[in-house]
Design a protein around this motif. Structure first.
Motif: not given
Ligand code: ZN
Length: 426
Positions: A189, A228, A230-231, A233
């Motif tokens: 991220p 992913t 999370e990445e 986002q």
């Protein structure tokens, strides 16, 4: 600066305050992409590259330049939301990028831009380039009048995992790539945020992120998930800090749903979207930008021996799956924009996708809206582009038949105007 006499200064400043040339376009039929109305015998008044007024009974100011399109159907300039204009001469194998300098690639891109504009596309959303920032250079060269082309909204580079769908692949591991062939590489991220901060500083208009593997990348698997949730986002959050929207490449079912859940503005390709993905896209107001025509070109290049074998294997079943899912998404009422992946098919042929969009479930009007008012909304430019309304850019095209009856007439435009300037007139 050379010394100028005061007489010369007066003459020069006198030129600067000359009244702007007014253009009056007589439109036999005007297709209103917002209301779906077809208006007969309209006059479009244009001043300084913008539409000043539209109506049936307008008075044409004395001295105005008149353009007679009274036997034509006039539409807003078209918008292709998925192009790659700045990758140089069309080549089916990205390995060709390694045989050219960045300047060569940029100069080879000049005719791509012209072909796009002359075929009726006055704006493009250009979603990624191999040699990073070449798209910014092309955008700005067009803006300054050095190069003829559409108004470009550009991504600067692919934000991709190492070895992922947007990476330069196919080389031995000990080959060092120049900086601009891996500028958008990120693997966490925080690396994503760092890349987006650099791209924002470079002056991009949007962020392009790769959420799944690709068809036209060596060593890639379109079925895979890359970044992913999370990445993704982190990408959307960081892009929002700079007022930038995110377009996510995704073929795989999981890659598509992750991108929608992360809040991207559009999913590109959306090939293996499932029912849950369609529901999510509706809930989130996510655009699907599905390039359903270019399968024709991939297969034709395959027959001619011009397509790398691994790309054809990736693609074997995906073309029909994507077209069937396009139909499902249209029926479900998902927001759809017009994107072709221009460069997969020859530049200047994007309009061939309209007939396929109608074949797979859209009305001709819906197909036109996907490339005008809907595309403008996806770009965040609805107040400037996408319909023939006062205050918007004077981007117009004309065809000599009714595109609401047969949308394929858009493949042969008679007239193209961008910002009040004519680029094609039969
Ligand atoms: Zn693409």
């Amino acid at each position: 600066m050379r010394k100028l006499s005061w007489v010369a200064l007066v003459v020069l400043s006198g030129c600067a305050i000359m009244p702007a040339q007014v253009i009056a376009v007589r439109a036999g039929r005007l297709i209103d992409s917002e209301t779906a109305a077809v208006l007969k015998d309209q006059i479009i008044l244009i001043r300084d590259g913008r539409i000043e007024a539209v109506g049936h009974d307008l008075t044409i100011p004395a001295g105005a330049q008149t353009i007679d399109l009274s036997s034509e159907s006039v539409l807003p300039g078209l918008i292709d939301c998925h192009t790659h204009l700045a990758d140089g001469a069309r080549d089916t194998d990205p390995i060709s990028q390694f045989t050219k300098t960045s300047a060569q690639v940029a100069l080879e891109s000049v005719p791509n831009a012209r072909a796009m504009l002359e075929s009726g596309f006055t704006t493009v959303r250009d979603v990624g380039v191999y040699r990073a920032l070449n798209d910014i250079a092309l955008r700005d060269a067009i803006r300054r009048g050095y190069v003829v082309g559409p108004r470009m909204f550009v991504a600067g580079a692919y934000v991709t995992i190492t070895g992922g769908a947007g990476a330069a692949t196919g080389l031995a591991p000990d080959i060092q790539l120049p900086w601009d062939l891996h500028y958008g590489e990120a693997n966490s991220p925080w690396e994503i945020r760092q890349v987006i901060r650099k791209l924002a500083q470079d002056g991009v208009d949007l962020i392009k992120i790769l959420s799944s593997g690709a068809v036209l990348t060596h060593g890639s698997n379109p079925n895979s998930q890359e970044f992913t949730l999370e990445e993704l986002q982190a990408a959307v959050d960081e892009a929002n800090h700079f007022g930038l929207r995110v377009a996510a490449h995704a073929h795989s079912t999981v890659g598509i749903k992750n991108a929608i859940r992360a809040g991207v503005a559009s999913v590109e390709h959306a090939t293996m979207i499932d029912d849950e993905g369609i529901t999510l896209a509706k809930q989130h107001g996510t655009y699907l930008d599905m390039d359903i025509y270019n399968e024709e070109c991939i297969q034709e290049d395959g027959r001619n021996g011009n397509m790398p074998k691994d790309f054809l294997q990736h693609d074997a079943t995906l073309g029909q799956i994507q077209r069937d899912n396009f139909r499902k998404a249209v029926q479900a009422g998902v927001k759809m924009s017009f994107g072709t992946d221009a460069g997969v098919c020859p530049y200047g042929t994007s309009a061939r996708q309209f007939a396929f969009m109608v074949k797979y479930g859209m009305t001709p009007l819906q197909a036109i809206q996907s490339a005008t008012i809907n595309a403008a909304e996806l770009l965040g430019q609805k107040s400037q582009l996408g319909s023939i309304k006062s205050g918007k850019y004077a981007d117009l095209i004309a065809v000599n038949a009714d595109p609401l009856h047969d949308v394929s007439v858009l493949e042969h435009v008679d007239f193209v105007m961008k910002e009040g300037k004519i680029y094609r007139q039969k």
